[in-house]
Design a protein around this motif. Structure first.
Motif, PDB file in Angstrom:
ATOM      1  N   ARG A 118      -7.048  -3.843 -64.166  1.00 27.08           N
ATOM      2  CA  ARG A 118      -6.164  -4.710 -63.393  1.00 27.08           C
ATOM      3  C   ARG A 118      -5.330  -3.873 -62.411  1.00 27.08           C
ATOM      4  O   ARG A 118      -5.166  -4.247 -61.246  1.00 27.08           O
ATOM      5  N   GLY A 119      -4.855  -2.734 -62.862  1.00 26.03           N
ATOM      6  CA  GLY A 119      -4.116  -1.832 -61.983  1.00 26.03           C
ATOM      7  C   GLY A 119      -4.980  -1.313 -60.846  1.00 26.03           C
ATOM      8  O   GLY A 119      -4.515  -1.171 -59.711  1.00 26.03           O
ATOM      9  N   SER A 120      -6.250  -1.040 -61.140  1.00 33.04           N
ATOM     10  CA  SER A 120      -7.168  -0.565 -60.101  1.00 33.04           C
ATOM     11  C   SER A 120      -7.422  -1.635 -59.056  1.00 33.04           C
ATOM     12  O   SER A 120      -7.535  -1.333 -57.866  1.00 33.04           O
ATOM     13  N   VAL A 121      -7.505  -2.889 -59.477  1.00 35.35           N
ATOM     14  CA  VAL A 121      -7.663  -3.990 -58.521  1.00 35.35           C
ATOM     15  C   VAL A 121      -6.450  -4.045 -57.595  1.00 35.35           C
ATOM     16  O   VAL A 121      -6.589  -4.176 -56.370  1.00 35.35           O
ATOM     17  N   ALA A 122      -5.259  -3.908 -58.169  1.00 36.83           N
ATOM     18  CA  ALA A 122      -4.044  -3.902 -57.351  1.00 36.83           C
ATOM     19  C   ALA A 122      -4.046  -2.711 -56.398  1.00 36.83           C
ATOM     20  O   ALA A 122      -3.602  -2.823 -55.244  1.00 36.83           O
ATOM     21  N   GLU A 123      -4.557  -1.572 -56.844  1.00 41.41           N
ATOM     22  CA  GLU A 123      -4.642  -0.391 -55.997  1.00 41.41           C
ATOM     23  C   GLU A 123      -5.592  -0.629 -54.823  1.00 41.41           C
ATOM     24  O   GLU A 123      -5.317  -0.217 -53.693  1.00 41.41           O
ATOM     25  N   VAL A 124      -6.702  -1.311 -55.073  1.00 43.09           N
ATOM     26  CA  VAL A 124      -7.620  -1.656 -53.976  1.00 43.09           C
ATOM     27  C   VAL A 124      -6.882  -2.485 -52.936  1.00 43.09           C
ATOM     28  O   VAL A 124      -6.988  -2.222 -51.733  1.00 43.09           O
ATOM     29  N   LEU A 125      -6.139  -3.474 -53.384  1.00 46.00           N
ATOM     30  CA  LEU A 125      -5.383  -4.305 -52.443  1.00 46.00           C
ATOM     31  C   LEU A 125      -4.378  -3.461 -51.666  1.00 46.00           C
ATOM     32  O   LEU A 125      -4.272  -3.575 -50.441  1.00 46.00           O
ATOM     33  N   ASP A 126      -3.652  -2.607 -52.339  1.00 43.19           N
ATOM     34  CA  ASP A 126      -2.662  -1.769 -51.668  1.00 43.19           C
ATOM     35  C   ASP A 126      -3.303  -0.883 -50.599  1.00 43.19           C
ATOM     36  O   ASP A 126      -2.815  -0.811 -49.477  1.00 43.19           O
ATOM     37  N   GLU A 155      -9.874 -11.632 -46.930  1.00 43.41           N
ATOM     38  CA  GLU A 155     -11.000 -11.658 -47.871  1.00 43.41           C
ATOM     39  C   GLU A 155     -10.718 -10.774 -49.081  1.00 43.41           C
ATOM     40  O   GLU A 155     -10.998 -11.152 -50.216  1.00 43.41           O
ATOM     41  N   ILE A 156     -10.163  -9.604 -48.855  1.00 44.55           N
ATOM     42  CA  ILE A 156      -9.799  -8.715 -49.971  1.00 44.55           C
ATOM     43  C   ILE A 156      -8.744  -9.378 -50.844  1.00 44.55           C
ATOM     44  O   ILE A 156      -8.820  -9.319 -52.078  1.00 44.55           O
ATOM     45  N   ARG A 157      -7.773 -10.027 -50.218  1.00 41.06           N
ATOM     46  CA  ARG A 157      -6.743 -10.732 -51.001  1.00 41.06           C
ATOM     47  C   ARG A 157      -7.369 -11.809 -51.888  1.00 41.06           C
ATOM     48  O   ARG A 157      -7.004 -11.953 -53.061  1.00 41.06           O
ATOM     49  N   LYS A 158      -8.316 -12.550 -51.353  1.00 44.85           N
ATOM     50  CA  LYS A 158      -8.995 -13.587 -52.137  1.00 44.85           C
ATOM     51  C   LYS A 158      -9.773 -12.974 -53.287  1.00 44.85           C
ATOM     52  O   LYS A 158      -9.707 -13.448 -54.425  1.00 44.85           O
ATOM     53  N   GLN A 159     -10.526 -11.928 -52.987  1.00 42.76           N
ATOM     54  CA  GLN A 159     -11.347 -11.298 -54.020  1.00 42.76           C
ATOM     55  C   GLN A 159     -10.492 -10.649 -55.106  1.00 42.76           C
ATOM     56  O   GLN A 159     -10.804 -10.768 -56.290  1.00 42.76           O
ATOM     57  N   THR A 160      -9.429  -9.957 -54.699  1.00 44.44           N
ATOM     58  CA  THR A 160      -8.590  -9.315 -55.716  1.00 44.44           C
ATOM     59  C   THR A 160      -7.879 -10.363 -56.572  1.00 44.44           C
ATOM     60  O   THR A 160      -7.730 -10.172 -57.779  1.00 44.44           O
TER      61      THR A 160
END
Length: 123
Positions: free
Chosen positions: A72-80, A98-103
């Motif tokens: 979950r933290g890694s997903v947030a890191e991708v968004l950041d 699109e990234i916001r939707k996917q994350t």
């Protein structure tokens, strides 16, 4: 329990996120970012599925949950990191959306799996 981590919906969605990052985002980063932002974003995207897989492979619920929280933290890191790519004008607003939707979907599914582990499985 699932027969293989690849059957988990959260893993499938994080895999889609990783592929989108790889095929649609990373290719737009300039060469100067090759060893910084590019590398960090790729590692974060890979970490999403890797931690889900590792958590699935653990035999104890608490260990599994710990790795799901890391995913979950890694997903947030991708968004950041993707917000940073937009801030630097490397990607479009539509790609960030699109990234916001996917994350968001990834986080929802990971949270659902954590809830499942907490309520359905007991050590």
């Amino acid at each position: 329990m699932y027969g293989n981590f690849e059957e988990l919906e959260c893993w499938k969605e994080c895999f889609r996120l990783k592929e989108y990052v790889r095929k649609d985002i990373l290719i737009q980063l300039p060469e100067i970012e090759r060893f910084e932002l590019y590398s960090q974003l790729l590692r974060a995207a890979r970490s999403t599925t890797a931690n889900i897989a590792e958590g699935w492979g653990r035999h104890h619920r608490k260990d599994s949950i710990r790795f799901m929280i890391i995913a979950r933290g890694s997903v947030a890191e991708v968004l950041d990191h993707t917000i940073e790519t937009r801030h630097c004008n490397y990607i479009s607003s539509e790609q960030l959306l699109e990234i916001r939707k996917q994350t968001s979907t990834c986080l929802r599914l990971i949270n659902g799996y954590i809830k499942y582990l907490n309520t359905k499985l007991k050590d």
